[in-house]
Design a protein around this motif. Structure first.
Motif, PDB file in Angstrom:
ATOM      1  N   ASP A   8       0.841  -1.203   0.000  1.00  0.00           N
ATOM      2  CA  ASP A   8       0.000   0.000   0.000  1.00  0.00           C
ATOM      3  C   ASP A   8       0.874   1.251   0.000  1.00  0.00           C
ATOM      4  OD1 ASP A   8      -2.415  -1.441   0.151  1.00  0.00           O
ATOM      5  OD2 ASP A   8      -2.463  -1.342   2.344  1.00  0.00           O
ATOM      6  N   MET A   9       1.876   1.271   0.871  1.00  0.00           N
ATOM      7  CA  MET A   9       2.754   2.439   0.976  1.00  0.00           C
ATOM      8  C   MET A   9       3.533   2.665  -0.308  1.00  0.00           C
ATOM      9  SD  MET A   9       4.148   2.354   4.891  1.00  0.00           S
ATOM     10  CE  MET A   9       4.633   0.636   4.951  1.00  0.00           C
ATOM     11  N   LYS A  10       3.999   1.588  -0.940  1.00  0.00           N
ATOM     12  CA  LYS A  10       4.739   1.709  -2.195  1.00  0.00           C
ATOM     13  C   LYS A  10       3.877   2.332  -3.288  1.00  0.00           C
ATOM     14  CE  LYS A  10       7.914  -2.214  -2.035  1.00  0.00           C
ATOM     15  NZ  LYS A  10       8.113  -3.537  -2.640  1.00  0.00           N
ATOM     16  N   ARG A  11       2.569   2.082  -3.231  1.00  0.00           N
ATOM     17  CA  ARG A  11       1.649   2.641  -4.221  1.00  0.00           C
ATOM     18  C   ARG A  11       1.240   4.071  -3.882  1.00  0.00           C
ATOM     19  NH1 ARG A  11      -0.482  -2.609  -3.800  1.00  0.00           N
ATOM     20  NH2 ARG A  11      -2.131  -1.868  -2.449  1.00  0.00           N
ATOM     21  N   GLY A  12       1.684   4.581  -2.728  1.00  0.00           N
ATOM     22  CA  GLY A  12       1.380   5.953  -2.364  1.00  0.00           C
ATOM     23  C   GLY A  12       0.145   6.112  -1.506  1.00  0.00           C
ATOM     24  N   PHE A  13      -0.409   4.997  -1.011  1.00  0.00           N
ATOM     25  CA  PHE A  13      -1.563   5.075  -0.124  1.00  0.00           C
ATOM     26  C   PHE A  13      -1.145   5.757   1.169  1.00  0.00           C
ATOM     27  CE2 PHE A  13      -4.202   3.234   3.275  1.00  0.00           C
ATOM     28  CZ  PHE A  13      -5.446   3.635   2.825  1.00  0.00           C
ATOM     29  N   ILE A  21      -1.758  17.617  13.065  1.00  0.00           N
ATOM     30  CA  ILE A  21      -0.317  17.662  12.799  1.00  0.00           C
ATOM     31  C   ILE A  21      -0.054  17.596  11.300  1.00  0.00           C
ATOM     32  CG2 ILE A  21       1.869  16.419  13.099  1.00  0.00           C
ATOM     33  CD1 ILE A  21       0.869  15.680  15.919  1.00  0.00           C
ATOM     34  N   ALA A  22      -0.793  16.769  10.589  1.00  0.00           N
ATOM     35  CA  ALA A  22      -0.616  16.649   9.141  1.00  0.00           C
ATOM     36  C   ALA A  22      -0.873  17.989   8.447  1.00  0.00           C
ATOM     37  CB  ALA A  22      -1.545  15.573   8.588  1.00  0.00           C
ATOM     38  N   ARG A  23      -1.953  18.670   8.818  1.00  0.00           N
ATOM     39  CA  ARG A  23      -2.252  19.977   8.210  1.00  0.00           C
ATOM     40  C   ARG A  23      -1.168  20.999   8.543  1.00  0.00           C
ATOM     41  NH1 ARG A  23      -7.604  18.744   9.678  1.00  0.00           N
ATOM     42  NH2 ARG A  23      -7.414  20.017  11.559  1.00  0.00           N
ATOM     43  N   GLY A  35       1.323  10.750   1.201  1.00  0.00           N
ATOM     44  CA  GLY A  35       1.629   9.434   0.658  1.00  0.00           C
ATOM     45  C   GLY A  35       2.778   9.359  -0.317  1.00  0.00           C
ATOM     46  N   SER A  36       3.574  10.400  -0.450  1.00  0.00           N
ATOM     47  CA  SER A  36       4.640  10.363  -1.457  1.00  0.00           C
ATOM     48  C   SER A  36       5.984   9.904  -0.902  1.00  0.00           C
ATOM     49  CB  SER A  36       4.807  11.743  -2.101  1.00  0.00           C
ATOM     50  OG  SER A  36       5.260  12.678  -1.140  1.00  0.00           O
ATOM     51  N   GLY A  37       6.194   9.959   0.396  1.00  0.00           N
ATOM     52  CA  GLY A  37       7.505   9.710   0.979  1.00  0.00           C
ATOM     53  C   GLY A  37       8.041   8.306   0.796  1.00  0.00           C
ATOM     54  N   VAL A  38       7.266   7.305   1.175  1.00  0.00           N
ATOM     55  CA  VAL A  38       7.738   5.913   1.075  1.00  0.00           C
ATOM     56  C   VAL A  38       7.967   5.544  -0.385  1.00  0.00           C
ATOM     57  CG1 VAL A  38       7.131   3.502   1.493  1.00  0.00           C
ATOM     58  CG2 VAL A  38       6.683   5.215   3.249  1.00  0.00           C
TER      59      VAL A  38
END
Length: 55
Positions: A8-13, A21-23, A35-38
């Motif tokens: 999932d992470m590799k696909r950008g999920f 905190i995210a905002r 979702g772009s880091g991994v």
């Protein structure tokens, strides 16, 4: 809470666990997009000839 797999992470999920905190990180320019880091880590490791990261 739903779990994610490495695939999932590799696909950008992305699953935001702390929306406040995210905002804040997004507004401060500390992250580019959700979702772009991994996905970028795996791509860069491959581009540099390193083995695939393990989780």
């Amino acid at each position: 809470m739903q779990s994610m797999t490495v695939e999932d992470m590799k696909r950008g999920f992305s699953m935001i666990r702390s929306p406040v905190i995210a905002r804040l990180f997004r507004k401060l320019g500390l992250i580019e997009q959700w979702g772009s880091g991994v996905k970028r880590i795996f791509a860069e490791a491959q581009a540099q000839g390193f083995p695939e990261p393990r989780y």
